[in-house]
Design an enzyme around this catalytic site. Structure first.
Site, PDB file in Angstrom:
ATOM      1  N   HIS A  51       0.832  -1.187   0.000  1.00 18.05           N
ATOM      2  CA  HIS A  51       0.000   0.000   0.000  1.00 18.05           C
ATOM      3  C   HIS A  51       0.876   1.249   0.000  1.00 18.05           C
ATOM      4  O   HIS A  51       2.084   1.188   0.238  1.00 18.05           O
ATOM      5  CB  HIS A  51      -0.929  -0.003   1.206  1.00 18.05           C
ATOM      6  CG  HIS A  51      -1.958  -1.082   1.178  1.00 18.05           C
ATOM      7  ND1 HIS A  51      -2.923  -1.225   2.147  1.00 18.05           N
ATOM      8  CD2 HIS A  51      -2.174  -2.096   0.288  1.00 18.05           C
ATOM      9  CE1 HIS A  51      -3.691  -2.253   1.862  1.00 18.05           C
ATOM     10  NE2 HIS A  51      -3.247  -2.806   0.738  1.00 18.05           N
TER      11      HIS A  51
ATOM     12  N   TRP B  49     -14.390   9.785 -37.929  1.00 16.69           N
ATOM     13  CA  TRP B  49     -14.330  10.193 -36.531  1.00 16.69           C
ATOM     14  C   TRP B  49     -15.056  11.508 -36.385  1.00 16.69           C
ATOM     15  O   TRP B  49     -14.884  12.408 -37.216  1.00 16.69           O
ATOM     16  CB  TRP B  49     -12.887  10.334 -36.076  1.00 16.69           C
ATOM     17  CG  TRP B  49     -12.126   9.062 -36.143  1.00 16.69           C
ATOM     18  CD1 TRP B  49     -11.253   8.672 -37.095  1.00 16.69           C
ATOM     19  CD2 TRP B  49     -12.166   8.005 -35.189  1.00 16.69           C
ATOM     20  NE1 TRP B  49     -10.720   7.441 -36.811  1.00 16.69           N
ATOM     21  CE2 TRP B  49     -11.283   7.011 -35.633  1.00 16.69           C
ATOM     22  CE3 TRP B  49     -12.865   7.783 -34.005  1.00 16.69           C
ATOM     23  CZ2 TRP B  49     -11.074   5.818 -34.933  1.00 16.69           C
ATOM     24  CZ3 TRP B  49     -12.657   6.605 -33.302  1.00 16.69           C
ATOM     25  CH2 TRP B  49     -11.770   5.647 -33.768  1.00 16.69           C
TER      26      TRP B  49
ATOM     27  N   GLU C 105       1.354   3.716   2.022  1.00 17.58           N
ATOM     28  CA  GLU C 105       2.121   4.038   3.227  1.00 17.58           C
ATOM     29  C   GLU C 105       3.417   3.235   3.293  1.00 17.58           C
ATOM     30  O   GLU C 105       4.484   3.765   3.634  1.00 17.58           O
ATOM     31  CB  GLU C 105       1.277   3.755   4.481  1.00 17.58           C
ATOM     32  CG  GLU C 105      -0.023   4.535   4.529  1.00 17.58           C
ATOM     33  CD  GLU C 105      -1.205   3.795   3.920  1.00 17.58           C
ATOM     34  OE1 GLU C 105      -2.318   3.950   4.422  1.00 17.58           O
ATOM     35  OE2 GLU C 105      -1.000   3.055   2.919  1.00 17.58           O
TER      36      GLU C 105
ATOM     37  N   THR D 106     -28.012  -8.575 -23.868  1.00 18.09           N
ATOM     38  CA  THR D 106     -29.175  -9.213 -23.249  1.00 18.09           C
ATOM     39  C   THR D 106     -29.413 -10.623 -23.776  1.00 18.09           C
ATOM     40  O   THR D 106     -29.597 -11.570 -23.008  1.00 18.09           O
ATOM     41  CB  THR D 106     -30.436  -8.361 -23.477  1.00 18.09           C
ATOM     42  OG1 THR D 106     -30.193  -7.028 -23.026  1.00 18.09           O
ATOM     43  CG2 THR D 106     -31.626  -8.945 -22.730  1.00 18.09           C
TER      44      THR D 106
ATOM     45  N   ASP E  77     -19.364  -1.000 -34.329  1.00 21.62           N
ATOM     46  CA  ASP E  77     -18.000  -0.476 -34.412  1.00 21.62           C
ATOM     47  C   ASP E  77     -16.909  -1.518 -34.217  1.00 21.62           C
ATOM     48  O   ASP E  77     -15.744  -1.257 -34.526  1.00 21.62           O
ATOM     49  CB  ASP E  77     -17.797   0.628 -33.353  1.00 21.62           C
ATOM     50  CG  ASP E  77     -18.745   1.800 -33.546  1.00 21.62           C
ATOM     51  OD1 ASP E  77     -19.184   2.010 -34.694  1.00 21.62           O
ATOM     52  OD2 ASP E  77     -19.049   2.490 -32.559  1.00 21.62           O
TER      53      ASP E  77
ATOM     54  N   GLU F 271     -18.955   3.739 -22.523  1.00 24.05           N
ATOM     55  CA  GLU F 271     -18.724   4.394 -23.813  1.00 24.05           C
ATOM     56  C   GLU F 271     -19.835   4.137 -24.825  1.00 24.05           C
ATOM     57  O   GLU F 271     -19.640   4.304 -26.025  1.00 24.05           O
ATOM     58  CB  GLU F 271     -17.369   3.950 -24.376  1.00 24.05           C
ATOM     59  CG  GLU F 271     -16.187   4.444 -23.560  1.00 24.05           C
ATOM     60  CD  GLU F 271     -14.866   4.351 -24.303  1.00 24.05           C
ATOM     61  OE1 GLU F 271     -14.869   3.910 -25.467  1.00 24.05           O
ATOM     62  OE2 GLU F 271     -13.832   4.703 -23.706  1.00 24.05           O
TER      63      GLU F 271
END
Length: 362
Positions: free
Chosen positions: A50, A173, A52, A224, A203, A288
């Protein structure tokens, strides 16, 4: 130098760990004596030290004596045994005189316990310096431990008239290269990047950092009916894709982790889908697209931050960036307030920090 300025440095360090530490939070730490930095660091990927401990080790390697020094740390040091020993024990053993903490750890076994331990050891503890910034760094971790949901950021690239593609679906784009690079850097700060199956079919995105430094986020697809093409690029992602489908979707043998959740309005239950990501240690999620996914998250008020990269181009008759049924009237419209506006090349980034459904429940 004041406490706030040293904590600013700890915040800067913590940001370097965003997107790499899950399921642990990104934390930064600085050890100071007088006006001299003795050691600093940020939390390493899971299983690593970590912040620390990184700071203490750096100080030791440089030959610095930290006894009597002050540590600035963005989040309360841990005091429980997990994959690593308690940081609070290391701080006490090092002989630090003072610890300045941004925010208390929301994890139930913590919540101030290590601050009490440090105080009992004779260490002066100060809490709340740059609290807002420090809390923002661990919002995903906080959401996960309190509500079982991640922090959600939505990113959209749109024309000035609010479209993400032509009527035929052409979108590459709309924004310029600087804006696209800016957006890819956002990916590096998140644990997962989420899109709908329609975006994959339209895409075929790879959902990687495209050569930028950092760790690729885990790609997540809401599908789904589990109908992704077998040759979808995301299925070859180096991190391995997570596909979230409905419980009644037909079984398929895919090179991905398939997660079944209940159905919701128009697709999978969005809350259940987000909770499934937290179950996999993914606390910061960048969304996105597509338009239906953005609409479902915004309607449910699960979005914390909304970034719209706005290009100075008009696409008459194009596809809007929000899907779903139309509103009946302006009385039903959601007012987002004033955005932060940042020029990015020839484009603008509009950023809204939104109210969250959990904030209304807390």
């Amino acid at each position: 130098m004041s406490d706030s300025r040293w904590m600013d440095r700890a915040v800067e360090l913590a940001r370097q760990g965003l997107g790499t530490t899950a399921p642990n939070p990104a934390v930064g730490a600085v050890i100071v004596a007088g006006h001299t930095v003795l050691g600093e660091g940020y939390t390493r990927p899971v299983g690593g030290p970590h912040a620390e401990v990184v700071a203490l080790r750096q100080a030791a390697e440089a030959g610095h004596d930290v006894r009597g020094a002050t540590m600035y740390v963005t989040l309360e040091p841990c005091c429980h045994h997990g994959r690593t020993p308690p940081c609070s024990d290391a701080i006490v053993e090092a002989g630090l005189a003072r610890v300045v903490v941004g925010v208390v750890d929301p994890y139930p076994p913590m919540r101030g316990n290590s601050l009490a331990q440090l105080g009992e050891a004779g260490i002066e503890v100060s809490l709340g310096v740059r609290a807002e910034q420090c809390a923002g760094l661990v919002r995903g971790f906080t959401r996960a431990v309190i509500a079982g949901l991640p922090e959600v950021t939505c990113k959209i690239a749109a024309s000035v008239d609010g479209h993400i593609a032509t009527h035929a679906g052409e979108s590459k784009w709309i924004t310029g290269e600087p804006a696209r690079l800016h957006g890819h850097r956002l990916r590096a700060e998140h644990d997962a990047i989420l899109v709908g199956a329609g975006t994959v079919r339209a895409d075929d995105p790879r959902l990687t950092l495209r050569g930028l430094p950092g760790s690729d986020p885990v790609p997540v697809v809401l599908d789904t009916g589990l109908r992704l093409p077998d040759d979808a690029a995301v299925l070859a992602h180096p991190r391995g894709a997570v596909i979230v489908c409905a419980e009644d979707a037909p079984e398929r043998d895919l090179p991905a982790t398939v997660v079944q959740v209940p159905r919701g309005p128009g697709g999978v239950d969005i809350r259940a889908a987000l909770a499934a990501l937290v179950d996999r240690g993914l606390h910061r999620v960048l969304v996105e697209g597509g338009a239906t996914v953005h609409r479902s998250l915004l309607d449910a008020r699960f979005v914390d931050t909304l970034h719209v990269y706005l290009a100075g181009v008009l696409i008459p008759g194009g596809l809007p960036w929000l899907g779903g049924p139309p509103l009946e009237g302006l009385a039903d419209a959601r007012r987002l307030g004033r955005p932060d506006v940042t020029p990015v090349g020839d484009d603008l980034r509009l950023t809204w920090h939104l109210d969250h459904a959990l904030d209304q429940e807390d």
